[in-house]
Design a protein around this motif. Structure first.
Motif, PDB file in Angstrom:
ATOM      1  N   ARG A 110       0.855  -1.183   0.000  1.00  0.00           N
ATOM      2  CA  ARG A 110       0.000   0.000   0.000  1.00  0.00           C
ATOM      3  C   ARG A 110       0.898   1.242   0.000  1.00  0.00           C
ATOM      4  NH1 ARG A 110      -5.154   0.475   0.581  1.00  0.00           N
ATOM      5  NH2 ARG A 110      -5.434  -1.658   1.312  1.00  0.00           N
ATOM      6  N   GLY A 111       0.597   2.204  -0.850  1.00  0.00           N
ATOM      7  CA  GLY A 111       1.415   3.408  -0.986  1.00  0.00           C
ATOM      8  C   GLY A 111       2.364   3.353  -2.171  1.00  0.00           C
ATOM      9  N   ASP A 112       2.630   2.143  -2.682  1.00  0.00           N
ATOM     10  CA  ASP A 112       3.463   2.006  -3.875  1.00  0.00           C
ATOM     11  C   ASP A 112       2.621   2.378  -5.101  1.00  0.00           C
ATOM     12  OD1 ASP A 112       5.568   1.133  -2.317  1.00  0.00           O
ATOM     13  OD2 ASP A 112       5.311  -0.987  -2.820  1.00  0.00           O
ATOM     14  N   LEU A 113       3.294   2.525  -6.217  1.00  0.00           N
ATOM     15  CA  LEU A 113       2.651   2.953  -7.455  1.00  0.00           C
ATOM     16  C   LEU A 113       3.031   2.014  -8.585  1.00  0.00           C
ATOM     17  CD1 LEU A 113       1.147   5.169  -9.144  1.00  0.00           C
ATOM     18  CD2 LEU A 113       3.319   6.374  -9.263  1.00  0.00           C
ATOM     19  N   LEU A 114       2.049   1.546  -9.331  1.00  0.00           N
ATOM     20  CA  LEU A 114       2.288   0.740 -10.526  1.00  0.00           C
ATOM     21  C   LEU A 114       2.124   1.629 -11.745  1.00  0.00           C
ATOM     22  CD1 LEU A 114       2.674  -2.052 -11.946  1.00  0.00           C
ATOM     23  CD2 LEU A 114       0.167  -2.168 -12.029  1.00  0.00           C
ATOM     24  N   LEU A 115       3.115   1.618 -12.632  1.00  0.00           N
ATOM     25  CA  LEU A 115       3.012   2.290 -13.924  1.00  0.00           C
ATOM     26  C   LEU A 115       3.050   1.190 -14.979  1.00  0.00           C
ATOM     27  CD1 LEU A 115       4.413   5.586 -15.096  1.00  0.00           C
ATOM     28  CD2 LEU A 115       4.791   3.583 -16.534  1.00  0.00           C
ATOM     29  N   ALA A 116       1.942   1.013 -15.690  1.00  0.00           N
ATOM     30  CA  ALA A 116       1.801  -0.049 -16.676  1.00  0.00           C
ATOM     31  C   ALA A 116       1.716   0.557 -18.073  1.00  0.00           C
ATOM     32  CB  ALA A 116       0.554  -0.874 -16.383  1.00  0.00           C
ATOM     33  N   ILE A 117       2.386  -0.089 -19.027  1.00  0.00           N
ATOM     34  CA  ILE A 117       2.454   0.428 -20.397  1.00  0.00           C
ATOM     35  C   ILE A 117       1.985  -0.657 -21.364  1.00  0.00           C
ATOM     36  CG2 ILE A 117       3.938   1.517 -22.126  1.00  0.00           C
ATOM     37  CD1 ILE A 117       6.025   1.889 -19.807  1.00  0.00           C
ATOM     38  N   THR A 118       1.011  -0.317 -22.203  1.00  0.00           N
ATOM     39  CA  THR A 118       0.566  -1.231 -23.249  1.00  0.00           C
ATOM     40  C   THR A 118       0.051  -0.417 -24.437  1.00  0.00           C
ATOM     41  OG1 THR A 118      -1.105  -2.887 -23.895  1.00  0.00           O
ATOM     42  CG2 THR A 118      -1.592  -1.584 -21.936  1.00  0.00           C
ATOM     43  N   THR A 119       0.609  -0.648 -25.606  1.00  0.00           N
ATOM     44  CA  THR A 119       0.196   0.119 -26.784  1.00  0.00           C
ATOM     45  C   THR A 119      -1.200  -0.267 -27.261  1.00  0.00           C
ATOM     46  OG1 THR A 119       1.340  -1.436 -28.245  1.00  0.00           O
ATOM     47  CG2 THR A 119       2.556   0.539 -27.588  1.00  0.00           C
ATOM     48  N   SER A 120      -1.621  -1.484 -26.955  1.00  0.00           N
ATOM     49  CA  SER A 120      -2.960  -1.918 -27.376  1.00  0.00           C
ATOM     50  C   SER A 120      -4.013  -1.682 -26.299  1.00  0.00           C
ATOM     51  CB  SER A 120      -2.948  -3.413 -27.723  1.00  0.00           C
ATOM     52  OG  SER A 120      -2.762  -4.192 -26.548  1.00  0.00           O
ATOM     53  N   GLY A 121      -3.586  -1.713 -25.042  1.00  0.00           N
ATOM     54  CA  GLY A 121      -4.527  -1.661 -23.933  1.00  0.00           C
ATOM     55  C   GLY A 121      -5.146  -3.007 -23.642  1.00  0.00           C
ATOM     56  N   ASN A 122      -4.686  -4.045 -24.336  1.00  0.00           N
ATOM     57  CA  ASN A 122      -5.311  -5.366 -24.215  1.00  0.00           C
ATOM     58  C   ASN A 122      -4.370  -6.464 -23.742  1.00  0.00           C
ATOM     59  OD1 ASN A 122      -7.877  -4.475 -25.152  1.00  0.00           O
ATOM     60  ND2 ASN A 122      -7.079  -4.505 -27.242  1.00  0.00           N
TER      61      ASN A 122
END
Length: 191
Positions: A110-122
Motif C-alpha cells: 500500500r502506498g506504492d505505485l504501478l506504472l503499466a504500459i501497453t500500446t494496445s490496452g489489451n
C-alpha cells in the motif's frame, strides 16, 4: 516507396500523434503528482510493459533509480520485465498472464505505485497487473494506446495515445515518460 517519402510519411504521422498529446496535460500533471508523492514518501514505483513497452519501462525506471538529468539521490523504481529467471519461472509455473501480477503481489505494498504500459490496452498480463495493484491498494498509472482497450478505466490515471500505428503510439509513450521525468525530477531531493 522511396526512403525520403517513407520518412516524410512517418514524420507526418508522428507529428499528428504528438499534436494530440497536448490534451493529456491534466492527466500528465496528475501522474507527475502521483509519482512524486510515491517516491518522496519512501514508497516504490513498479513499472511493467511487454516488448518495446518493457524497454520504455526499463528506461523510465532507470531515469528514477539513477538520474534523468540532475545529480540527486536514487529512488526505488523497479522494472518488472527485467530478471529473466523470475519472469520465466512465473511464466512456466503460472502462465505469462501472471508475470507482472505475481511481482506486484510479491513487491507491492500500500502506498506504492504501478506504472503499466501497453500500446494496445489489451495485454492480458498488464490487465492482471492492474487488477492485482488495485487488490493490494497500490495506485496505478496506465499508458495506453488506440482507444485504451480493455485496460481503459482500470488505472487511477490514464494517458491514452489515440492512433492506429503501434510505432507512433510507442514513440509517444516514450516521449510522455521523458516529460514525466522532466516534471518529477526537480521535485525530488538532491544529493
Amino acid at each position: 516507396m522511396p526512403v525520403p517519402e517513407i520518412l516524410r510519411t512517418a514524420l507526418r504521422a508522428a507529428n499528428a500523434t504528438f499534436e494530440k498529446l497536448a490534451d493529456l496535460g491534466p492527466a500528465l500533471a496528475r501522474a507527475a503528482e502521483l509519482v512524486t508523492e510515491c517516491l518522496l514518501s519512501d514508497h516504490k514505483l513498479l513499472v511493467c510493459g511487454n516488448g518495446g513497452s518493457a524497454a520504455d519501462g526499463a528506461d523510465f525506471s532507470t531515469e528514477l533509480a539513477c538520474r534523468f538529468v540532475d545529480d540527486r539521490r536514487p529512488y526505488p523504481a523497479l522494472n518488472l520485465a527485467q530478471g529473466g529467471s523470475l519472469t520465466s519461472a512465473i511464466g512456466n509455473d503460472y502462465g505469462s498472464d501472471e508475470i507482472f501480477a505475481r511481482q506486484v503481489w510479491a513487491f507491492g505494498q500500500r502506498g506504492d505505485l504501478l506504472l503499466a504500459i501497453t500500446t494496445s490496452g489489451n495485454s492480458k498480463n498488464i490487465l492482471r497487473a492492474l487488477e492485482e495493484a488495485k487488490k493490494r491498494g497500490l495506485t496505478s498509472i496506465a499508458l495506453l494506446g488506440r482507444d485504451g482497450g480493455l485496460a481503459r478505466g482500470m488505472a487511477d490515471v490514464e494517458l491514452i495515445v489515440a492512433g492506429d500505428s503501434t510505432a507512433r503510439i510507442q514513440e509517444a509513450h516514450k516521449f510522455l515518460l521523458h516529460v514525466l521525468c522532466e516534471i518529477v525530477e526537480p521535485r525530488l531531493a538532491k544529493i
